[in-house]
Design a protein around this motif. Structure first.
Motif, mmCIF file in Angstrom:
data_model
loop_
_atom_site.group_PDB
_atom_site.id
_atom_site.type_symbol
_atom_site.label_atom_id
_atom_site.label_comp_id
_atom_site.label_asym_id
_atom_site.label_seq_id
_atom_site.Cartn_x
_atom_site.Cartn_y
_atom_site.Cartn_z
ATOM 1 N N SER A 4 62.069 42.083 91.899
ATOM 2 C CA SER A 4 60.532 42.580 92.107
ATOM 3 C C SER A 4 59.710 42.746 90.649
ATOM 4 O O SER A 4 58.732 43.180 90.102
ATOM 5 C CB SER A 4 60.678 44.273 92.370
ATOM 6 O OG SER A 4 61.943 44.951 91.473
ATOM 7 N N ILE A 5 60.580 41.349 89.638
ATOM 8 C CA ILE A 5 60.311 41.339 88.171
ATOM 9 C C ILE A 5 58.443 40.646 88.050
ATOM 10 O O ILE A 5 58.601 39.372 89.187
ATOM 11 C CB ILE A 5 60.895 40.884 87.602
ATOM 12 C CG1 ILE A 5 62.044 42.385 87.267
ATOM 13 C CG2 ILE A 5 60.252 40.372 86.214
ATOM 14 C CD1 ILE A 5 63.239 41.782 86.942
ATOM 15 N N VAL A 6 57.520 41.450 88.176
ATOM 16 C CA VAL A 6 56.413 40.541 87.882
ATOM 17 C C VAL A 6 56.121 40.140 86.004
ATOM 18 O O VAL A 6 55.374 39.534 86.399
ATOM 19 C CB VAL A 6 55.506 41.555 88.282
ATOM 20 C CG1 VAL A 6 53.771 40.728 88.558
ATOM 21 C CG2 VAL A 6 55.186 41.689 89.732
ATOM 22 N N THR A 7 55.984 41.200 85.526
ATOM 23 C CA THR A 7 55.736 41.124 84.035
ATOM 24 C C THR A 7 56.933 40.752 82.866
ATOM 25 O O THR A 7 56.919 41.487 82.302
ATOM 26 C CB THR A 7 54.444 41.677 83.495
ATOM 27 O OG1 THR A 7 54.979 43.114 83.471
ATOM 28 C CG2 THR A 7 53.216 41.289 85.038
ATOM 29 N N PRO A 8 57.688 39.463 83.127
ATOM 30 C CA PRO A 8 58.862 39.731 81.774
ATOM 31 C C PRO A 8 58.415 39.164 80.196
ATOM 32 O O PRO A 8 57.737 38.184 80.431
ATOM 33 C CB PRO A 8 60.232 39.006 82.382
ATOM 34 C CG PRO A 8 59.189 37.982 83.206
ATOM 35 C CD PRO A 8 58.076 38.826 84.230
ATOM 36 N N PHE A 19 62.588 44.957 69.308
ATOM 37 C CA PHE A 19 63.112 44.586 71.271
ATOM 38 C C PHE A 19 61.990 46.738 71.469
ATOM 39 O O PHE A 19 61.762 45.773 73.009
ATOM 40 C CB PHE A 19 64.241 45.468 70.480
ATOM 41 C CG PHE A 19 65.230 44.377 70.909
ATOM 42 C CD1 PHE A 19 64.801 42.883 70.519
ATOM 43 C CD2 PHE A 19 66.547 44.073 70.493
ATOM 44 C CE1 PHE A 19 65.566 41.580 69.490
ATOM 45 C CE2 PHE A 19 67.311 43.451 70.918
ATOM 46 C CZ PHE A 19 66.667 42.128 70.421
ATOM 47 N N VAL A 20 62.442 47.710 70.875
ATOM 48 C CA VAL A 20 61.540 49.030 71.551
ATOM 49 C C VAL A 20 60.727 49.006 71.732
ATOM 50 O O VAL A 20 59.446 48.650 72.497
ATOM 51 C CB VAL A 20 61.631 49.928 70.686
ATOM 52 C CG1 VAL A 20 61.118 51.259 71.404
ATOM 53 C CG2 VAL A 20 63.381 50.047 70.257
ATOM 54 N N LYS A 21 59.451 48.072 70.783
ATOM 55 C CA LYS A 21 57.548 47.861 71.025
ATOM 56 C C LYS A 21 57.585 46.928 71.919
ATOM 57 O O LYS A 21 56.544 47.310 72.793
ATOM 58 C CB LYS A 21 57.499 46.659 69.621
ATOM 59 C CG LYS A 21 55.780 46.739 69.784
ATOM 60 C CD LYS A 21 55.738 45.665 69.079
ATOM 61 C CE LYS A 21 55.533 47.277 67.501
ATOM 62 N NZ LYS A 21 54.832 46.381 65.970
ATOM 63 N N ALA A 27 55.051 45.663 79.989
ATOM 64 C CA ALA A 27 56.051 44.837 80.579
ATOM 65 C C ALA A 27 57.395 45.178 81.753
ATOM 66 O O ALA A 27 57.311 46.714 81.493
ATOM 67 C CB ALA A 27 56.712 43.838 80.149
ATOM 68 N N ASP A 28 57.208 44.904 82.312
ATOM 69 C CA ASP A 28 58.169 45.452 83.767
ATOM 70 C C ASP A 28 59.675 45.114 83.460
ATOM 71 O O ASP A 28 60.784 46.073 83.951
ATOM 72 C CB ASP A 28 57.877 45.782 84.953
ATOM 73 C CG ASP A 28 57.564 43.960 85.568
ATOM 74 O OD1 ASP A 28 57.679 43.006 84.561
ATOM 75 O OD2 ASP A 28 57.115 43.904 86.859
ATOM 76 N N ALA A 29 59.703 44.197 82.675
ATOM 77 C CA ALA A 29 61.190 43.835 82.131
ATOM 78 C C ALA A 29 61.006 42.885 80.356
ATOM 79 O O ALA A 29 59.879 42.439 79.703
ATOM 80 C CB ALA A 29 61.436 42.780 82.341
ATOM 81 N N ASP A 56 64.766 51.332 79.260
ATOM 82 C CA ASP A 56 65.139 51.832 80.805
ATOM 83 C C ASP A 56 64.920 50.525 81.926
ATOM 84 O O ASP A 56 65.720 50.545 82.767
ATOM 85 C CB ASP A 56 64.390 52.994 81.806
ATOM 86 C CG ASP A 56 65.915 54.206 80.567
ATOM 87 O OD1 ASP A 56 66.643 54.482 79.975
ATOM 88 O OD2 ASP A 56 65.078 55.683 80.732
ATOM 89 N N LEU A 57 64.291 49.605 81.011
ATOM 90 C CA LEU A 57 63.488 48.611 82.013
ATOM 91 C C LEU A 57 64.552 47.596 82.392
ATOM 92 O O LEU A 57 65.460 47.422 81.288
ATOM 93 C CB LEU A 57 62.420 47.991 81.008
ATOM 94 C CG LEU A 57 60.910 48.860 81.125
ATOM 95 C CD1 LEU A 57 60.421 47.929 80.239
ATOM 96 C CD2 LEU A 57 60.451 48.967 82.082
#
Length: 262
Positions: A4-8, A19-21, A27-29, A56-57
């Motif tokens: 279901s990932i759309v915007t990695p 990374f955190v930024k 983004a969803d991943a 958590d992504l």
């Protein structure tokens, strides 16, 4: 989750301060890249910085391709570390992809199709147990073929990846990147084209692309309204908005409503 990932969003694994930024930009991943975004001299440092606990992504790792000096170490670094998937660049044969799957039991593989050979074998690759999705490495694909990175030229390749995914029984593919960053309309238009072809996600290389990609892949208000009218029309063949509606049209309407963000 991977389906279901759309915007990695890509971020160089050699830049852990980002990374955190990257995880906070919508983004969803997050894709931690060990391949193209990392210079050869920095490969070991990037590999040591791999981490899945900063968000958590879903965190995906793009490893280096089979045959490179870094491939084996990359495989060892991602195994059992809580990553959502790995992206395997230069995926070209089902046998080679299956070897990577076997080395990473339980870790989904996203096969990145980036060459003529990879496209020719896309159906077999999509059928490999453990391959969760295909993705299109459009820039490398055009370099391999010596063709321009233009939409009409890549149409057959994108269509084949959609068909290969369907035949393999896996989620629809992820489209390649839009390299132009200074015009949001280009990103939105590229994503809309990919969605119309049956793709359900697009690789991101900059946070500014994410809003446009989400907008392009989400159903429009007109589509949602149409889908509701279709499903309210009852059973059998009827007319809605002057067009015939039957069960295949209702399947499309259900898919549109299922894609509405919660």
């Amino acid at each position: 989750m991977v389906s279901s990932i759309v915007t990695p969003l890509f971020v160089p694994a050699s830049k852990p301060e980002r990374f955190v930024k990257a995880a906070a930009c919508g983004a969803d991943a997050v894709i931690l890249d060990l391949e193209d975004a990392v210079a050869a001299a920095d490969k070991d440092t990037a590999r040591a910085a791999l981490d899945a606990a900063f968000t958590d992504l879903p965190v995906i790792v793009r490893i280096n391709a089979i045959g490179t000096p870094w491939h084996a170490a990359d495989l060892a670094a991602v195994s059992g570390k809580g990553f959502a998937a790995v992206i395997l660049p230069k995926s070209e044969t089902a046998e080679a992809v299956a070897q990577v799957v076997a080395t990473l039991p339980g870790l989904p593989v996203i096969a990145l199709i980036e060459s003529a050979l990879g496209l020719a074998n896309a159906r077999a690759i999509a059928a490999v147990d453990g391959v969760a999705r295909l993705a299109f490495g459009s820039v490398d694909f055009c370099a391999d073929l010596g063709c321009a990175h233009l939409r009409d030229i890549m149409l057959p390749a994108r269509s084949e990846l959609v068909l290969a995914s369907r035949l393999g029984g896996i989620a629809a593919p992820i489209d390649g990147v839009t390299v132009q960053l200074d015009d949001p309309a280009v990103t939105r238009d590229d994503a809309g084209h990919a969605r119309d072809l049956g793709m359900t996600g697009k690789l991101c290389i900059h946070p500014k692309q994410i809003t446009e990609l989400k907008r392009a892949f989400a159903p429009s208000e007109d589509e949602i309204s149409w889908a509701k009218r279709v499903l309210a029309s009852g059973d059998g063949a009827v007319s809605v908005d002057g067009a015939m509606v039957d069960e295949p049209v209702r399947i499309r309407a259900r898919a549109i409503l299922a894609a509405v963000p919660e």
